[in-house]
Design a protein around this motif. Sequence first.
Motif, mmCIF file in Angstrom:
data_model
loop_
_atom_site.group_PDB
_atom_site.id
_atom_site.type_symbol
_atom_site.label_atom_id
_atom_site.label_comp_id
_atom_site.label_asym_id
_atom_site.label_seq_id
_atom_site.Cartn_x
_atom_site.Cartn_y
_atom_site.Cartn_z
ATOM 1 N N GLU A 30 0.824 -1.201 0.000
ATOM 2 C CA GLU A 30 0.000 0.000 0.000
ATOM 3 C C GLU A 30 0.868 1.265 0.000
ATOM 4 O O GLU A 30 0.590 2.207 -0.745
ATOM 5 C CB GLU A 30 -0.918 -0.011 1.230
ATOM 6 C CG GLU A 30 -1.983 1.044 1.186
ATOM 7 C CD GLU A 30 -2.973 0.922 2.338
ATOM 8 O OE1 GLU A 30 -3.670 1.920 2.594
ATOM 9 O OE2 GLU A 30 -3.044 -0.138 2.977
ATOM 10 N N ILE A 31 1.913 1.279 0.806
ATOM 11 C CA ILE A 31 2.821 2.423 0.857
ATOM 12 C C ILE A 31 3.502 2.623 -0.491
ATOM 13 O O ILE A 31 3.599 3.750 -0.996
ATOM 14 C CB ILE A 31 3.864 2.248 1.986
ATOM 15 C CG1 ILE A 31 3.183 2.355 3.352
ATOM 16 C CG2 ILE A 31 4.996 3.253 1.864
ATOM 17 C CD1 ILE A 31 4.045 1.860 4.515
ATOM 18 N N SER A 32 3.964 1.531 -1.093
ATOM 19 C CA SER A 32 4.622 1.633 -2.404
ATOM 20 C C SER A 32 3.679 2.189 -3.457
ATOM 21 O O SER A 32 4.060 3.062 -4.254
ATOM 22 C CB SER A 32 5.144 0.264 -2.843
ATOM 23 O OG SER A 32 6.175 -0.160 -1.991
ATOM 24 N N ASP A 37 1.894 6.725 -6.888
ATOM 25 C CA ASP A 37 0.831 7.638 -7.316
ATOM 26 C C ASP A 37 1.178 9.085 -6.982
ATOM 27 O O ASP A 37 0.951 9.988 -7.790
ATOM 28 C CB ASP A 37 -0.501 7.267 -6.654
ATOM 29 C CG ASP A 37 -1.038 5.924 -7.124
ATOM 30 O OD1 ASP A 37 -0.536 5.389 -8.141
ATOM 31 O OD2 ASP A 37 -1.961 5.401 -6.458
ATOM 32 N N LEU A 38 1.729 9.303 -5.809
ATOM 33 C CA LEU A 38 2.092 10.648 -5.377
ATOM 34 C C LEU A 38 3.190 11.234 -6.258
ATOM 35 O O LEU A 38 3.108 12.386 -6.693
ATOM 36 C CB LEU A 38 2.531 10.626 -3.904
ATOM 37 C CG LEU A 38 2.842 11.960 -3.254
ATOM 38 C CD1 LEU A 38 1.648 12.905 -3.315
ATOM 39 C CD2 LEU A 38 3.270 11.741 -1.806
ATOM 40 N N GLN A 39 4.199 10.435 -6.559
ATOM 41 C CA GLN A 39 5.291 10.917 -7.423
ATOM 42 C C GLN A 39 4.785 11.216 -8.830
ATOM 43 O O GLN A 39 5.203 12.197 -9.451
ATOM 44 C CB GLN A 39 6.442 9.895 -7.452
ATOM 45 C CG GLN A 39 7.137 9.705 -6.116
ATOM 46 C CD GLN A 39 7.580 11.017 -5.483
ATOM 47 O OE1 GLN A 39 8.162 11.867 -6.133
ATOM 48 N NE2 GLN A 39 7.291 11.175 -4.195
ATOM 49 N N ALA A 40 3.879 10.383 -9.314
ATOM 50 C CA ALA A 40 3.309 10.615 -10.649
ATOM 51 C C ALA A 40 2.490 11.904 -10.662
ATOM 52 O O ALA A 40 2.574 12.691 -11.619
ATOM 53 C CB ALA A 40 2.451 9.434 -11.073
ATOM 54 N N ALA A 41 1.708 12.136 -9.625
ATOM 55 C CA ALA A 41 0.896 13.355 -9.545
ATOM 56 C C ALA A 41 1.785 14.587 -9.460
ATOM 57 O O ALA A 41 1.518 15.609 -10.111
ATOM 58 C CB ALA A 41 -0.040 13.283 -8.346
ATOM 59 N N ALA A 53 -0.109 21.151 -1.709
ATOM 60 C CA ALA A 53 -1.099 20.495 -2.569
ATOM 61 C C ALA A 53 -1.205 19.005 -2.285
ATOM 62 O O ALA A 53 -2.253 18.408 -2.500
ATOM 63 C CB ALA A 53 -0.764 20.736 -4.040
ATOM 64 N N PHE A 54 -0.144 18.413 -1.795
ATOM 65 C CA PHE A 54 -0.132 16.964 -1.566
ATOM 66 C C PHE A 54 -0.019 16.619 -0.087
ATOM 67 O O PHE A 54 0.328 15.497 0.268
ATOM 68 C CB PHE A 54 1.030 16.334 -2.345
ATOM 69 C CG PHE A 54 0.908 16.561 -3.826
ATOM 70 C CD1 PHE A 54 0.016 15.823 -4.582
ATOM 71 C CD2 PHE A 54 1.672 17.527 -4.454
ATOM 72 C CE1 PHE A 54 -0.103 16.038 -5.938
ATOM 73 C CE2 PHE A 54 1.562 17.758 -5.820
ATOM 74 C CZ PHE A 54 0.668 17.008 -6.564
ATOM 75 N N PHE A 55 -0.324 17.595 0.768
ATOM 76 C CA PHE A 55 -0.164 17.391 2.211
ATOM 77 C C PHE A 55 -0.949 16.186 2.707
ATOM 78 O O PHE A 55 -0.424 15.359 3.458
ATOM 79 C CB PHE A 55 -0.579 18.650 2.985
ATOM 80 C CG PHE A 55 -0.481 18.478 4.471
ATOM 81 C CD1 PHE A 55 0.753 18.538 5.098
ATOM 82 C CD2 PHE A 55 -1.611 18.225 5.228
ATOM 83 C CE1 PHE A 55 0.854 18.358 6.467
ATOM 84 C CE2 PHE A 55 -1.513 18.039 6.598
ATOM 85 C CZ PHE A 55 -0.278 18.112 7.221
ATOM 86 N N ALA A 56 -2.208 16.060 2.324
ATOM 87 C CA ALA A 56 -3.050 14.961 2.814
ATOM 88 C C ALA A 56 -2.485 13.605 2.397
ATOM 89 O O ALA A 56 -2.416 12.684 3.213
ATOM 90 C CB ALA A 56 -4.477 15.122 2.300
ATOM 91 N N GLU A 57 -2.057 13.489 1.142
ATOM 92 C CA GLU A 57 -1.497 12.221 0.658
ATOM 93 C C GLU A 57 -0.194 11.886 1.372
ATOM 94 O O GLU A 57 0.054 10.738 1.739
ATOM 95 C CB GLU A 57 -1.271 12.276 -0.857
ATOM 96 C CG GLU A 57 -2.538 12.322 -1.680
ATOM 97 C CD GLU A 57 -3.086 13.734 -1.870
ATOM 98 O OE1 GLU A 57 -2.533 14.686 -1.273
ATOM 99 O OE2 GLU A 57 -4.071 13.879 -2.606
#
Length: 139
Positions: A30-32, A37-41, A53-57
Motif C-alpha cells: 500500500e505504501i509503495s 501515485d504521489l510521485q506521478a501526480a 497540494a499533496f499534504f493529505a497524501e
Amino acid sequence: MKRYFTVEEANRQLPLIEPLLISLQQLKREISAKNRDLQAAKAALGSAAAEDAFFAEEAETEFLMMQANSLIAKVHEHGAEIKSVDLGLIDFYTLVDGKEAYLCWKLGEPHSIRFWHGLYEGFVGRKPISLLKNAEDPE
C-alpha cells in the motif's frame, strides 16, 4: 539484551509473528502504491505545484509508515529479526556449538523451524535442522 532461542521456543513464536508479517507485507504494498501515485501526480503538475497540494497524501503515507514501524517493533518483541518483508523472512538468534547462529523461517513454511544458518551465511546458507544436533538451551 540479546535472547537466544531453542527450536521449540522459536516455534512457539511463529503463529504470533505470522499475522504481523502478512499485515506488514500488505502495508508495504500500500505504501509503495501510494508513493508511486504521489510521485506521478507531482511530476504531472511539475514545479508549479504548491507545496501543500499533496499534504493529505503525504500525511496518509506517513501514517502508514508509522503503522509499519509498529508492526516491525511487535515482531522484534517476539525475539525475531526481519530479514525480508517481501519474502516474510525472519531469523531468531540461537547457539550452535557455543557460537551464535540463526534459526530461519519464511512465511508460507510450516509453523516449525526447519532451517538454520550462520550469522553471515544468510538465506542461501540455510541448512536443515536435521543436520543440527539441536539449538542449544541458552541456560
